[in-house]
Design a protein around this motif. Structure first.
Motif, short mmCIF file in Angstrom:
data_model
loop_
_atom_site.label_atom_id
_atom_site.label_comp_id
_atom_site.label_asym_id
_atom_site.label_seq_id
_atom_site.Cartn_x
_atom_site.Cartn_y
_atom_site.Cartn_z
N GLY A 88 14.79 -18.42 58.43
CA GLY A 88 16.06 -17.73 58.37
C GLY A 88 15.71 -16.42 57.23
N LYS A 89 17.07 -14.99 57.96
CA LYS A 89 16.06 -13.58 57.41
C LYS A 89 17.20 -14.08 56.31
CE LYS A 89 16.09 -11.06 62.19
NZ LYS A 89 16.30 -10.42 62.24
N THR A 90 16.51 -12.57 55.11
CA THR A 90 17.53 -12.64 54.31
C THR A 90 18.18 -11.87 54.18
OG1 THR A 90 15.60 -11.09 53.30
CG2 THR A 90 15.30 -13.46 52.35
N ALA A 91 19.27 -11.56 53.00
CA ALA A 91 19.64 -10.42 53.25
C ALA A 91 18.41 -8.93 52.93
CB ALA A 91 20.24 -10.29 51.60
N ALA A 92 17.71 -8.80 52.40
CA ALA A 92 16.49 -7.51 52.00
C ALA A 92 15.73 -7.64 53.59
CB ALA A 92 15.72 -8.36 50.97
N ASP A 93 15.84 -9.22 54.14
CA ASP A 93 15.19 -8.30 55.77
C ASP A 93 16.55 -7.71 56.38
OD1 ASP A 93 13.14 -10.18 55.32
OD2 ASP A 93 13.90 -11.56 56.38
N LEU A 94 17.63 -7.47 56.11
CA LEU A 94 18.82 -7.08 57.19
C LEU A 94 18.51 -5.53 56.34
CD1 LEU A 94 21.96 -9.71 57.12
CD2 LEU A 94 19.48 -9.60 58.88
N ILE A 95 18.63 -5.78 55.09
CA ILE A 95 19.05 -4.19 54.18
C ILE A 95 17.90 -3.58 54.86
CG2 ILE A 95 18.82 -3.02 52.19
CD1 ILE A 95 21.37 -3.48 52.45
N ASN A 96 16.74 -3.57 55.07
CA ASN A 96 15.10 -3.16 55.00
C ASN A 96 15.08 -2.54 56.37
OD1 ASN A 96 14.97 -1.87 51.67
ND2 ASN A 96 14.65 -4.48 51.94
N THR A 97 15.95 -3.38 57.44
CA THR A 97 15.12 -3.04 59.32
C THR A 97 16.20 -3.44 59.86
OG1 THR A 97 15.83 -5.53 59.39
CG2 THR A 97 13.22 -5.24 58.82
N LEU A 98 17.81 -3.24 59.38
CA LEU A 98 19.00 -3.10 61.07
C LEU A 98 18.70 -1.10 60.30
CD1 LEU A 98 21.40 -5.28 59.33
CD2 LEU A 98 20.32 -5.17 61.78
N PRO A 99 18.71 -0.68 61.96
CA PRO A 99 20.00 0.83 62.42
C PRO A 99 20.55 1.09 61.26
CG PRO A 99 18.49 -0.61 64.62
CD PRO A 99 18.65 -0.87 62.60
N GLU A 100 20.86 2.34 60.97
CA GLU A 100 22.19 2.61 59.58
C GLU A 100 22.99 2.21 60.92
OE1 GLU A 100 23.69 6.90 58.69
OE2 GLU A 100 22.13 6.51 58.85
N PRO A 101 23.38 3.29 62.32
CA PRO A 101 24.80 2.47 62.83
C PRO A 101 24.64 0.63 62.74
CG PRO A 101 23.59 3.69 64.24
CD PRO A 101 22.30 3.62 63.48
N ASP A 102 23.87 0.61 63.15
CA ASP A 102 23.87 -1.42 63.32
C ASP A 102 24.81 -1.85 61.69
OD1 ASP A 102 22.86 -1.00 65.73
OD2 ASP A 102 21.27 -2.54 65.42
N LEU A 103 23.96 -1.25 60.44
CA LEU A 103 24.12 -1.92 59.43
C LEU A 103 25.76 -1.27 58.63
CD1 LEU A 103 22.99 -2.98 56.46
CD2 LEU A 103 22.42 -0.47 55.88
N ALA A 104 25.84 -0.17 59.51
CA ALA A 104 27.53 0.06 59.65
C ALA A 104 28.22 -0.42 59.62
CB ALA A 104 27.47 1.67 59.93
N ASN A 105 27.96 -0.87 60.69
CA ASN A 105 28.65 -1.64 61.10
C ASN A 105 28.98 -3.15 60.47
OD1 ASN A 105 29.67 0.20 63.21
ND2 ASN A 105 27.54 -0.35 64.72
N LEU A 106 27.93 -3.62 60.64
CA LEU A 106 27.56 -5.12 59.60
C LEU A 106 28.52 -5.24 58.61
CD1 LEU A 106 25.04 -7.39 58.82
CD2 LEU A 106 26.47 -6.83 57.01
N ILE A 107 28.68 -4.01 58.36
CA ILE A 107 29.37 -4.02 56.56
C ILE A 107 30.76 -4.00 56.73
CG2 ILE A 107 29.85 -2.60 54.08
CD1 ILE A 107 26.79 -2.08 54.99
N PHE A 108 31.29 -3.41 57.60
CA PHE A 108 32.54 -2.93 58.22
C PHE A 108 33.08 -4.31 58.62
CE2 PHE A 108 36.58 -1.71 60.99
CZ PHE A 108 37.30 -0.69 59.73
N ARG A 109 32.72 -4.95 59.77
CA ARG A 109 33.13 -6.41 60.03
C ARG A 109 32.93 -6.81 59.11
NH1 ARG A 109 29.62 -9.33 65.52
NH2 ARG A 109 31.54 -11.15 65.08
N TYR A 110 31.83 -7.28 58.31
CA TYR A 110 32.61 -8.73 57.65
C TYR A 110 32.78 -8.67 56.42
CZ TYR A 110 29.30 -10.80 61.31
OH TYR A 110 29.14 -11.38 62.28
#
Length: 211
Positions: free
Chosen positions: A57-79
């Protein structure tokens, strides 16, 4: 070695086609939390992993370093229910690549205005959001709250200990929507001062029960 979300399938295979009670403790393992190598916390430095099961599975580093900025912002806001999610995502994307917990925490601390004046560290909500996303925690919870009911004998108890509002809302909604369950706790049961003094990590726990 499996997720509780697989209980509906695995319990009968292991000789438990019907049970008298189910208790779900949704809290993070203290052993995992205290191990810097697992990357769940930022008190000590470690790799940004956060997987409950490190076999894949994906690590937190994978998400931090690959997600587009809007998707990362939405993830942080949602969860994480973090109101500064856009500001944090912008700072994170600008600082990529990020591989260590303390590095990420420091970036977030600089990005959040007046963050150090809050009761919790400004990186706490973002770390929660990443952990939830990495382990698909809310999706697993919603799934098992439906499937586990099928394992309950008549009159059996189903108890869930949750630790934040996102989990608590899902538990309340699922319990109330299921016509096969009678909700036994009008409000979640909270830890008393004596328990919190003995076990500080219980302070945010809340227990909901149904039968």
């Amino acid at each position: 070695h499996a997720s509780y979300a697989q209980m509906g399938t695995l319990a009968p295979q292991l000789g438990f086609p019907a049970v008298d009670a189910i208790l779900l403790d949704l809290g993070l393992s203290s052993m995992q939390l205290d191990d810097p190598g697992r990357g769940f916390a930022f008190r000590t430095d470690g790799p940004l992993d956060m997987r409950f099961d490190t076999a894949g599975g994906k690590t937190a580093a994978d998400l931090i370093n690959t997600l587009p900025e809007p998707d990362l912002a939405n993830l942080i806001f949602r969860y994480g229910e973090e109101r500064h999610s856009r500001r944090i995502a912008r700072a994170v994307v600008s600082a990529r690549p990020i591989t260590m917990t303390r590095t990420l925490a420091e970036i977030i601390e600089r990005a959040v205005p007046g963050g150090r004046r809050e009761k919790i560290h400004p990186a706490t909500r973002t770390f929660q959001a990443l952990r939830i996303a990495v382990n698909t925690e809310l999706e697993n919870l919603a799934r098992i709250l439906d499937e586990a009911v099928l394992l309950l004998k008549p009159g059996a108890r189903f108890c869930v200990i949750s630790f934040h509002s996102l989990e608590d809302r899902i538990v309340k909604r699922k319990f109330r929507q299921n016509s096969d369950l009678e909700v036994l706790t009008a409000r979640p049961v909270m830890p008393q001062a004596e328990e919190i003094a003995e076990n500080p990590r219980s302070r945010s726990a809340r227990r909901s029960s149904a039968s």
